[in-house]
Scaffold this motif. Structure first.
Motif, PDB file in Angstrom:
ATOM      1  N   LEU A  26       5.409  10.763  80.111  1.00 18.01           N
ATOM      2  CA  LEU A  26       4.165  11.528  80.064  1.00 18.01           C
ATOM      3  C   LEU A  26       3.952  12.104  78.674  1.00 18.01           C
ATOM      4  O   LEU A  26       4.787  12.858  78.169  1.00 18.01           O
ATOM      5  N   TYR A  27       2.816  11.745  78.080  1.00 18.82           N
ATOM      6  CA  TYR A  27       2.389  12.287  76.794  1.00 18.82           C
ATOM      7  C   TYR A  27       1.317  13.345  77.078  1.00 18.82           C
ATOM      8  O   TYR A  27       0.436  13.117  77.917  1.00 18.82           O
ATOM      9  N   VAL A  28       1.403  14.496  76.435  1.00 21.22           N
ATOM     10  CA  VAL A  28       0.458  15.567  76.721  1.00 21.22           C
ATOM     11  C   VAL A  28      -0.190  16.071  75.433  1.00 21.22           C
ATOM     12  O   VAL A  28       0.403  16.035  74.352  1.00 21.22           O
ATOM     13  N   TYR A  29      -1.436  16.522  75.592  1.00 18.30           N
ATOM     14  CA  TYR A  29      -2.156  17.145  74.473  1.00 18.30           C
ATOM     15  C   TYR A  29      -2.947  18.317  75.020  1.00 18.30           C
ATOM     16  O   TYR A  29      -3.554  18.237  76.095  1.00 18.30           O
ATOM     17  N   ASN A  30      -2.949  19.396  74.273  1.00 17.52           N
ATOM     18  CA  ASN A  30      -3.798  20.545  74.577  1.00 17.52           C
ATOM     19  C   ASN A  30      -4.247  21.153  73.263  1.00 17.52           C
ATOM     20  O   ASN A  30      -3.480  21.202  72.290  1.00 17.52           O
ATOM     21  N   ARG A  31      -5.498  21.602  73.231  1.00 22.28           N
ATOM     22  CA  ARG A  31      -6.037  22.175  71.994  1.00 22.28           C
ATOM     23  C   ARG A  31      -5.167  23.330  71.511  1.00 22.28           C
ATOM     24  O   ARG A  31      -4.901  23.463  70.319  1.00 22.28           O
ATOM     25  N   THR A  32      -4.710  24.184  72.447  1.00 19.04           N
ATOM     26  CA  THR A  32      -3.740  25.226  72.128  1.00 19.04           C
ATOM     27  C   THR A  32      -2.354  24.657  72.409  1.00 19.04           C
ATOM     28  O   THR A  32      -1.933  24.560  73.559  1.00 19.04           O
ATOM     29  N   ILE A  33      -1.668  24.260  71.349  1.00 15.18           N
ATOM     30  CA  ILE A  33      -0.415  23.529  71.496  1.00 15.18           C
ATOM     31  C   ILE A  33       0.635  24.324  72.264  1.00 15.18           C
ATOM     32  O   ILE A  33       1.461  23.765  72.988  1.00 15.18           O
ATOM     33  N   ALA A  34       0.591  25.653  72.163  1.00 15.59           N
ATOM     34  CA  ALA A  34       1.597  26.480  72.840  1.00 15.59           C
ATOM     35  C   ALA A  34       1.615  26.234  74.345  1.00 15.59           C
ATOM     36  O   ALA A  34       2.668  26.352  74.984  1.00 15.59           O
ATOM     37  N   LYS A  35       0.461  25.867  74.910  1.00 14.25           N
ATOM     38  CA  LYS A  35       0.399  25.625  76.346  1.00 14.25           C
ATOM     39  C   LYS A  35       1.149  24.358  76.752  1.00 14.25           C
ATOM     40  O   LYS A  35       1.405  24.145  77.943  1.00 14.25           O
ATOM     41  N   ALA A  36       1.470  23.519  75.779  1.00 14.63           N
ATOM     42  CA  ALA A  36       2.210  22.293  76.084  1.00 14.63           C
ATOM     43  C   ALA A  36       3.718  22.514  76.103  1.00 14.63           C
ATOM     44  O   ALA A  36       4.467  21.649  76.566  1.00 14.63           O
ATOM     45  N   LYS A  37       4.185  23.655  75.625  1.00 12.66           N
ATOM     46  CA  LYS A  37       5.631  23.898  75.517  1.00 12.66           C
ATOM     47  C   LYS A  37       6.360  23.825  76.858  1.00 12.66           C
ATOM     48  O   LYS A  37       7.448  23.260  76.933  1.00 12.66           O
ATOM     49  N   PRO A  38       5.801  24.401  77.945  1.00 12.29           N
ATOM     50  CA  PRO A  38       6.508  24.286  79.229  1.00 12.29           C
ATOM     51  C   PRO A  38       6.690  22.828  79.669  1.00 12.29           C
ATOM     52  O   PRO A  38       7.706  22.491  80.278  1.00 12.29           O
ATOM     53  N   LEU A  39       5.718  21.977  79.345  1.00 14.05           N
ATOM     54  CA  LEU A  39       5.841  20.558  79.681  1.00 14.05           C
ATOM     55  C   LEU A  39       6.878  19.872  78.803  1.00 14.05           C
ATOM     56  O   LEU A  39       7.654  19.032  79.263  1.00 14.05           O
TER      57      LEU A  39
END
Length: 289
Positions: A26-39
């Motif tokens: 799974l590759y993830v992207y979010n405009r606010t990168i900090a929200k991707a840290k748990p993933l």
């Protein structure tokens, strides 16, 4: 198959976690990168741009706030259209205008890619419990290919609305309109009971076990009666966005929606009073004294 997920909000995050736990990369992207840290801590691969994610993935799921955000992710210079693989599938879970889905599907087709409408019903806690319901529409072979993924994403139900890519988003708007009317009705009934000297909690305990024995009424009545509007699972601002979409859809279909106009007014009152971040179940406060 490599999956991509864009949009790690309150609902997107648990859905992405479900997909990650299905065993696919799974590759993830979010405009606010900090929200991707748990993933990332759970093994997801965080991408700095939409383009970097699109170049890696066979299927990309998007769960973003509105039509403008979805169009930007899809059509920008670094978006899915320009960088997606030939034959790749874009599954949109966002609540958007049906017309927007049609426009994006046509653009993907020009690029030899595929687009599937798959809006979702369910709050974050339903995603964690894998009790979401997806409604899908689009090309038959893509619907069939996407259905197992949507079940892995937490779908207890995947409801097929056929080939027309516009259909699923229309169903989603109708559903959200019905939910909003239920929220208003719960709140107004509670206000009427209280002002008439009736224990509204006791009343809704009875309703929830009898004539309104359904999750919408059971779950939201507790939130509304206790006025537990924070933290919000779905904000008043997003609720207002959805009611505007419902009214836009009504205009396109030449269908008057007077109740939707009322709900829009109450949600707009919350937003204009600086309460845009509380849960949209507070809609009935517009009718309070």
């Amino acid at each position: 198959m490599k999956y991509g997920f864009i949009g790690l909000g309150s609902l997107g995050t648990p859905i992405a976690i479900n997909l990650l736990e299905s065993g696919h990369p799974l590759y993830v992207y979010n405009r606010t990168i900090a929200k991707a840290k748990p993933l990332e801590a759970k093994g997801a691969i965080v991408c700095d741009t939409v383009a970097a994610l699109a170049q890696q993935c066979d299927i990309v799921v998007t769960m973003v706030a509105d039509d403008a955000a979805l169009k930007s992710i899809t059509t920008s210079e670094n978006g899915l259209l320009q960088h997606g693989k030939p034959g790749s599938i874009h599954i949109s879970m966002s609540t958007i205008l049906a017309q927007t889905a049609g426009e994006l599907a046509a653009l993907h087709q020009e690029k030899g890619q595929h687009y599937l409408s798959a809006p979702v019903f369910g709050r974050p806690e339903a995603a964690v419990a894998r009790k979401l319901n997806f409604v899908i529409s689009g090309e038959k072979t893509i619907r069939e290919q996407a259905t197992p993924l949507l079940k892995e994403a937490g779908g207890t139900g995947v409801w097929d609305f056929g080939d027309d890519v516009l259909t699923a988003n229309t169903v989603k708007l109708c559903g959200n309109f019905l939910i909003a009317t239920a929220l208003e009705a719960i709140g107004e009934s509670a206000l009427l009971a209280q002002q008439s000297g009736v224990d509204a909690h006791k009343m809704w305990d009875m309703f929830g076990q009898t004539i309104f024995n359904a999750p919408i009424y059971q779950n939201y009545s507790k939130i509304i009666l206790n006025q537990q509007f924070e933290p919000a699972a779905f904000t008043a601002k997003l609720g207002l966005k959805d009611l505007n979409l419902v009214l836009q859809q009504g205009a396109l279909a030449q269908q008057p929606l007077p109740l939707a106009e009322l709900l829009k007014g109450h949600l707009a009152q919350l937003v204009n009073n600086g309460k845009e971040s509380i849960d949209w179940s507070a809609v009935s406060l517009g009718a309070s004294k």
